[in-house]
Motif scaffolding. Structure first.
Motif, short mmCIF file in Angstrom:
data_model
loop_
_atom_site.label_atom_id
_atom_site.label_comp_id
_atom_site.label_asym_id
_atom_site.label_seq_id
_atom_site.Cartn_x
_atom_site.Cartn_y
_atom_site.Cartn_z
N LYS A 1 0.75 98.75 57.27
CA LYS A 1 0.93 97.57 56.43
C LYS A 1 1.49 97.98 55.06
O LYS A 1 2.41 97.34 54.54
N MET A 2 0.96 99.05 54.49
CA MET A 2 1.43 99.53 53.21
C MET A 2 2.89 100.01 53.31
O MET A 2 3.69 99.76 52.41
N PHE B 1 9.02 94.25 52.70
CA PHE B 1 8.57 93.10 53.48
C PHE B 1 7.45 92.38 52.73
O PHE B 1 6.71 92.99 51.95
N ILE B 2 7.34 91.09 52.97
CA ILE B 2 6.28 90.29 52.37
C ILE B 2 5.45 89.63 53.47
O ILE B 2 5.84 89.63 54.64
N ASP B 3 4.31 89.05 53.06
CA ASP B 3 3.42 88.35 54.00
C ASP B 3 3.09 89.23 55.20
O ASP B 3 3.10 88.78 56.36
N VAL B 4 2.79 90.49 54.95
CA VAL B 4 2.50 91.44 56.04
C VAL B 4 1.08 91.22 56.53
O VAL B 4 0.13 91.20 55.75
N LYS B 5 0.93 91.07 57.84
CA LYS B 5 -0.38 90.81 58.43
C LYS B 5 -0.61 91.73 59.63
O LYS B 5 0.29 91.92 60.45
N GLU C 1 5.17 97.00 53.26
CA GLU C 1 5.26 96.44 51.91
C GLU C 1 6.13 97.34 51.02
O GLU C 1 6.91 96.84 50.20
N LYS C 2 6.03 98.65 51.21
CA LYS C 2 6.84 99.59 50.44
C LYS C 2 8.33 99.40 50.74
O LYS C 2 9.19 99.61 49.88
N GLU D 1 -5.84 103.38 54.36
CA GLU D 1 -4.42 103.33 54.02
C GLU D 1 -3.75 104.70 53.99
O GLU D 1 -2.52 104.80 54.00
N LYS E 1 14.70 95.80 58.98
CA LYS E 1 14.84 94.81 57.90
C LYS E 1 16.30 94.40 57.74
O LYS E 1 16.60 93.21 57.49
N ALA F 1 5.60 90.55 59.70
CA ALA F 1 6.07 90.64 58.32
C ALA F 1 7.31 89.77 58.15
O ALA F 1 8.02 89.48 59.12
#
Length: 323
Positions: free
Chosen positions: A259-260, A267-271, A263-264, A233, A213, A320
């Motif tokens: 994915k979780m 990051f956004i818009d994780v696919k 996000e933790k 998850e 990141k 992400a």
């Protein structure tokens, strides 16, 4: 001695990357001063490869280098002998002046799975973390990237990359540095960062995600590919010792858990864009990589398991965005 002067000149002209000059030269000097048993022999072979620009370079659909007039048999055999000095070849394949370097991995298959899901690479600066010998960097350039920087601490991968770069006429759009991600400052300079086949080698996977990141510009894209398991998850496999005969492996989350994690880390818009079980057609022993490979690491009576009894290799690709 390896000369990184052209890369220093390149980043000196890039406002986002200029701060790297505060730390990088000393790191590479320290690397130069470290010993590696085979490196001098590899460099001698590398220096015998011509850097004359070939007539044809194809990197959008494959990596293929040819001249309008084929090499004489003697020249082709000399080139093959030099390239075989750099055994084992793990990432590829490469097609070079009539030679088909059939590598352990069909890395083009992975690229075909990844490419449809990522942002257009046109004119983007790219960091490829754990890039191996740089195969995917050539494909990134073929997809329109302006510049690709790969990092991988392996001496052999650096030599293999430089061999291909010389055969392409010393292309200055791609560079490989013998560093690990933990040695990079927080550059926040790249439009796209790839980490493919690295996360499960990290003792602290969340630290690795933060390191990735910290290399991205705001709005930049992370492309993450790693070994996963099936599950929800909360599913994570931590191998007791080896996994598929690999020692240096730590965490295998499910794709949903990964994915979780992303996000933790903010990051956004994780696919989750792809999950795929690795086949023995994609990773195997070849004439250019004669050591054991995936078929030797699976349970001979049940190929859905490794020889240690864990689920066979399954890989996921996640995309992400850095806010």
């Amino acid at each position: 001695m390896f000369n990184f002067a052209s890369f220093y000149q390149l980043i000196a002209q890039d406002q986002r990357l200029q701060p790297w000059l505060n730390t990088l030269p000393q790191q590479l000097t320290d690397w130069q001063n470290a010993e590696h048993g085979d490196f001098e022999r590899w460099v001698r072979a590398l220096n015998k490869i011509s850097d004359q620009h070939p007539d044809n370079i194809e990197i959008s659909k494959e990596v293929r280098i040819t001249n309008n007039q084929a090499l004489a048999i003697g020249e082709q055999k000399k080139l093959e002998s030099l390239l075989r000095t750099f055994h084992p070849w793990r990432k590829g394949p490469y097609h070079v002046h009539g030679l088909n370097i059939d590598t352990e991995w069909r890395s083009d298959w992975k690229w075909d799975r990844v490419l449809p899901h990522i942002s257009d690479l046109t004119n983007r600066s790219v960091l490829d973390v754990g890039c191996g010998n740089g195969y995917h960097m050539w494909r990134m350039l073929g997809a329109g990237a302006r510049m690709c920087v790969g990092i991988d601490p392996s001496h052999l991968f650096l030599i293999q990359f430089e061999a291909m770069r010389k055969l392409m006429g010393s292309d200055q759009r791609a560079h490989l540095l013998p560093l690990g991600i933990e040695q990079l400052p927080e550059l926040k300079a790249f439009d796209t960062v790839f980490s493919m086949g690295v996360l499960y080698h990290r003792r602290s996977p969340l630290d690795h995600l933060y390191q990735l990141k910290n290399q991205l510009v705001s709005g930049g894209e992370l492309v993450l590919e790693t070994l996963v398991i099936e599950g929800d998850e909360n599913a994570v496999l931590v191998p007791v010792d080896r996994y598929a005969q690999m020692r240096n492996v730590y965490f295998f989350p499910s794709a949903k858990a990964l994915k979780m994690w992303l996000e933790k880390c903010g990051f956004i818009d994780v696919k989750i864009v792809d999950e795929n079980t690795t086949s023995v057609g994609e990773q195997r022993t070849t004439d250019w990589m004669t050591h054991n490979s995936l078929p030797d690491y699976l349970d001979p009576t049940d190929p859905s398991k490794t020889i240690e009894g864990y689920p066979a290799p399954r890989r996921a690709v996640l995309i992400a965005t850095n806010p």
